[in-house]
Design a protein around this motif. Sequence first.
Motif, PDB file in Angstrom:
ATOM      1  N   LEU A   8      -2.775 -13.296   5.070  1.00  0.00           N
ATOM      2  CA  LEU A   8      -3.219 -13.086   3.695  1.00  0.00           C
ATOM      3  C   LEU A   8      -4.422 -12.155   3.595  1.00  0.00           C
ATOM      4  N   TYR A   9      -5.043 -11.849   4.721  1.00  0.00           N
ATOM      5  CA  TYR A   9      -6.284 -11.090   4.693  1.00  0.00           C
ATOM      6  C   TYR A   9      -6.050  -9.594   4.791  1.00  0.00           C
ATOM      7  N   ASN A  10      -6.897  -8.857   4.097  1.00  0.00           N
ATOM      8  CA  ASN A  10      -6.970  -7.400   4.146  1.00  0.00           C
ATOM      9  C   ASN A  10      -5.716  -6.725   3.590  1.00  0.00           C
ATOM     10  N   PHE A  11      -5.283  -7.203   2.447  1.00  0.00           N
ATOM     11  CA  PHE A  11      -4.186  -6.564   1.727  1.00  0.00           C
ATOM     12  C   PHE A  11      -4.687  -6.055   0.392  1.00  0.00           C
ATOM     13  N   GLU A  12      -4.036  -5.051  -0.098  1.00  0.00           N
ATOM     14  CA  GLU A  12      -4.323  -4.539  -1.431  1.00  0.00           C
ATOM     15  C   GLU A  12      -3.040  -4.618  -2.232  1.00  0.00           C
ATOM     16  N   PRO A  13      -2.984  -5.354  -3.305  1.00  0.00           N
ATOM     17  CA  PRO A  13      -4.039  -6.226  -3.837  1.00  0.00           C
ATOM     18  C   PRO A  13      -4.232  -7.468  -2.971  1.00  0.00           C
ATOM     19  N   ALA A  67     -11.521  -2.007   8.558  1.00  0.00           N
ATOM     20  CA  ALA A  67     -10.149  -1.483   8.526  1.00  0.00           C
ATOM     21  C   ALA A  67      -9.702  -1.300   7.079  1.00  0.00           C
ATOM     22  N   PRO A  68      -8.930  -0.265   6.832  1.00  0.00           N
ATOM     23  CA  PRO A  68      -8.430  -0.076   5.469  1.00  0.00           C
ATOM     24  C   PRO A  68      -7.436  -1.186   5.121  1.00  0.00           C
ATOM     25  N   PRO A  69      -7.372  -1.573   3.835  1.00  0.00           N
ATOM     26  CA  PRO A  69      -6.427  -2.624   3.445  1.00  0.00           C
ATOM     27  C   PRO A  69      -4.990  -2.178   3.684  1.00  0.00           C
ATOM     28  N   LYS A  70      -4.157  -3.146   4.021  1.00  0.00           N
ATOM     29  CA  LYS A  70      -2.742  -2.874   4.251  1.00  0.00           C
ATOM     30  C   LYS A  70      -1.992  -2.897   2.926  1.00  0.00           C
ATOM     31  N   ASN A  71      -0.919  -2.128   2.891  1.00  0.00           N
ATOM     32  CA  ASN A  71      -0.046  -2.092   1.728  1.00  0.00           C
ATOM     33  C   ASN A  71       1.024  -3.165   1.894  1.00  0.00           C
ATOM     34  N   ARG A  72       1.162  -4.029   0.913  1.00  0.00           N
ATOM     35  CA  ARG A  72       2.115  -5.137   0.999  1.00  0.00           C
ATOM     36  C   ARG A  72       3.557  -4.662   1.183  1.00  0.00           C
TER      37      ARG A  72
END
Length: 91
Positions: A8-13, A67-72
């Motif tokens: 659940l961590y480091n995702f956008e949104p 780290a840049p957020p990951k794309n879901r």
Amino acid sequence: MCRNIRRLYNFEPSATSAEVEAAALQYVRKVSGTNKPSKANEEAFNEAVHEIAHITAHLLDSLVTTAPPKNRDEEAAKAKVRAAVRYGAAG
């Protein structure tokens, strides 16, 4: 531990409260060994889900990364490819 609990961590949104609650529910189901508690255990089960969801949300809010957020959508596509390799393409 449990394949149904997703990162659940480091995702956008960011993870929604519903996603955090679902992960907490899966965790409690796993450690209790039951999908649906008896009436005698229902209150303890639900309280555990609520408390774990609360502390998980607190954890996610407290973590720091460069780290840049990951794309879901991209991560879901990668998971689908991994599953196809692991289990074979559905035919």
